[in-house]
Enzyme design. Structure first.
Site, PDB file in Angstrom:
ATOM      1  N   PHE A  78      24.908  27.491  25.049  1.00 21.22           N
ATOM      2  CA  PHE A  78      23.862  26.996  25.636  1.00 21.22           C
ATOM      3  C   PHE A  78      22.910  28.029  25.831  1.00 21.22           C
ATOM      4  CE2 PHE A  78      20.708  25.647  28.873  1.00 21.22           C
ATOM      5  CZ  PHE A  78      20.381  24.291  28.181  1.00 21.22           C
ATOM      6  N   ASP A 117      24.275  36.772  27.417  1.00 19.13           N
ATOM      7  CA  ASP A 117      23.538  35.622  28.072  1.00 19.13           C
ATOM      8  C   ASP A 117      24.258  35.590  29.370  1.00 19.13           C
ATOM      9  OD1 ASP A 117      22.503  33.114  29.564  1.00 19.13           O
ATOM     10  OD2 ASP A 117      22.103  32.148  27.565  1.00 19.13           O
ATOM     11  N   LYS A 163      18.697  31.901  36.517  1.00 18.37           N
ATOM     12  CA  LYS A 163      19.385  30.910  37.383  1.00 18.37           C
ATOM     13  C   LYS A 163      19.418  31.640  38.721  1.00 18.37           C
ATOM     14  CE  LYS A 163      21.343  27.307  34.828  1.00 18.37           C
ATOM     15  NZ  LYS A 163      21.498  27.426  33.426  1.00 18.37           N
TER      16      LYS A 163
HETATM   17  C1  LIG Z   1      20.692  27.206  32.182  1.00 23.66           C
HETATM   18  C2  LIG Z   1      21.089  28.241  31.180  1.00 23.66           C
HETATM   19  C3  LIG Z   1      19.798  28.701  30.256  1.00 23.66           C
HETATM   20  C4  LIG Z   1      18.350  28.209  30.240  1.00 23.66           C
HETATM   21  O1  LIG Z   1      17.777  28.525  31.698  1.00 23.66           O
HETATM   22  P1  LIG Z   1      16.558  27.608  31.979  1.00 23.66           P
HETATM   23  O2  LIG Z   1      15.984  28.395  33.313  1.00 23.66           O
HETATM   24  O3  LIG Z   1      16.796  26.519  32.236  1.00 23.66           O
HETATM   25  O4  LIG Z   1      15.623  27.784  30.829  1.00 23.66           O
HETATM   26  C5  LIG Z   1      20.241  29.616  29.172  1.00 23.66           C
HETATM   27  N1  LIG Z   1      21.584  30.132  29.247  1.00 23.66           N
HETATM   28  C6  LIG Z   1      22.472  29.723  29.940  1.00 23.66           C
HETATM   29  C7  LIG Z   1      23.801  30.236  29.891  1.00 23.66           C
HETATM   30  C8  LIG Z   1      22.292  28.671  31.227  1.00 23.66           C
HETATM   31  O5  LIG Z   1      23.271  28.555  31.567  1.00 23.66           O
END
Ligand SMILES: *Cc1c(COP(=O)(O)O)cnc(C)c1O
Length: 387
Positions: free
Chosen positions: A127, A212, A241
């Site tokens: 994701f 990420d 986050k």
């Molecule tokens: C939440 C998340 C995103 C996206 O972040 P947003 O602030 O909602 O755009 C991307 N990568 C990972 C691993 C996430 O948990």
């Protein structure tokens, strides 16, 4: 009738305030928050140091355009570089923007090497966000359906499978992008040897290794960044986050071959790294360090996983209890989304991801008493659900 777009299946509750790991709804009822806004509220709710730092900053200056120097941003760049060993940071407002910057950076790196149609290796169950490029990088059809044509230039392989990456023959690959611990995909922890193997392959082939760490980073696993468990330093790392503990901020960090790629005019953001957001991030990082929250996350996480293993021992239907530090998944053998509502009714905030995985991402200030309450309410709920 609501005038909000119908983009979320919202639970029937609204919170007015919070304190530590506790939030309160409009009727004054308290809830134990074991989700922290999906790994956002690192310091819990209404942390006095963060509240004061934000108020003081608001009294000085909230926003300055990136056409000027921003001292708070320079300080945050220095701090993130010192913690991560990376060279430089681009600041933005969210996770998808941080990944968008990483994808653009990898493509530009490719073009500079004469690769006209650069491709990025991404993982199944990944994701990376909801913008067009990041949903295209995401390994979940539900996130993509209805938004085709997707952005091209992604090659997908299974997660935690080194041979699959080794066997990629395409000559236009420029980078590998992955979460060291997959969050939305169901709390899947990459093996240290896998991350080390990816580092070797990327070095051999001149690809960028891009982590990420938006959900797994910022102290949650007991290290500043989850990839530090494996001793692997990426070329690009994305954060968001938990970075501002509730104030929106994201970062794309770059090192080595990925540093110095962007030049003025290549990328930008109106709000990215404004004084308010940077102060929230600097304060969050300072409290994590000064209050010893890394060690705390590691110890409390181990204790929680052990306690769940004990409380759920012998319970048919529990497939696995996994994770690292305060990033915990309890996988059941059946879809269990309804546990979220049942937990809410008992005063507990949790989440279910990948249909069958109960996901816990509590604040780093979770206390021993909070942990005991969490284990007692949730294991009883899971036992009832599976009975
Ligand atoms: C939440 C998340 C995103 C996206 O972040 P947003 O602030 O909602 O755009 C991307 N990568 C990972 C691993 C996430 O948990």
């Amino acid at each position: 009738m609501s005038h909000l777009m119908n983009t979320y299946a919202r639970l029937p509750v609204a919170f007015t305030h919070g304190q530590g790991a506790r939030v309160f709804d409009e009727a004054g009822r308290g809830y134990l928050d074991a989700l922290a806004g999906i790994a956002v509220s690192t310091l819990g709710h209404a942390h006095p140091r963060l509240v004061k730092a934000i108020a003081d900053q608001a009294g000085r200056i909230l926003h300055a355009s990136n056409i000027y120097r921003i001292r708070e941003q320079e300080q945050l760049g220095d701090r993130l570089a010192a913690l991560s060993g990376m060279d430089e940071a681009f600041l933005c407002n969210s996770g998808c923007e941080a990944n968008e910057a990483a994808i653009k950076l990898a493509r530009m790196c490719g073009h500079q090497k004469g690769i006209d149609s650069p491709a990025i290796v991404v993982m199944e169950k990944a994701f990376h966000g909801r913008t067009l490029a990041t949903l295209s990088a995401t390994g979940n059809r539900k996130v993509q359906a209805g938004f085709e044509p997707l952005v091209g230039g992604f090659v997908r392989v299974p997660f935690d499978d080194l041979a699959a990456v080794e066997n990629i023959a395409a000559g236009n690959v420029v980078a590998v992008l992955l979460e060291p611990i997959q969050g939305e995909g169901g709390i899947h922890v990459a093996r240290a040897e896998y991350l080390q193997g990816l580092r070797r392959i990327c070095d051999e082939r001149g690809w960028l290794l891009m982590f990420d760490e938006i959900q797994c980073g910022l102290g949650r696993t007991g290290y500043w960044f989850a990839s530090q468990h494996a001793g692997v330093k990426p070329d690009v790392m994305t954060l968001a986050k938990g970075l501002g503990s509730g104030v929106p901020i994201g970062a794309c960090l770059a090192a080595g071959p990925a540093a110095g790629v962007f030049k003025p005019g290549n990328h930008g953001s109106t709000f990215g790294g404004n004084p308010l957001a940077c102060t929230a991030a600097l304060t969050t990082l300072a409290v994590i360090e000064e209050d010893g929250l890394l060690a705390r996350a590691a110890a409390l996480g181990a204790k929680l996983r052990g306690a769940f293993a004990g409380a759920l021992e012998g319970q048919a239907g529990v497939v696995a209890i996994r994770g690292d530090g305060l990033m915990i998944g309890i996988e059941l053998d059946r879809p269990c989304g309804e546990l979220v509502m049942r937990a809410l009714e008992r005063g507990l905030l949790i989440n279910v991801t990948a249909e069958k995985v109960v996901r816990l991402l509590p604040a780093l200030v979770f206390s021993d008493a909070d942990a005991e309450e969490l284990v007692s309410i949730l294991s009883a709920l899971i036992r009832e659900f599976l009975a």
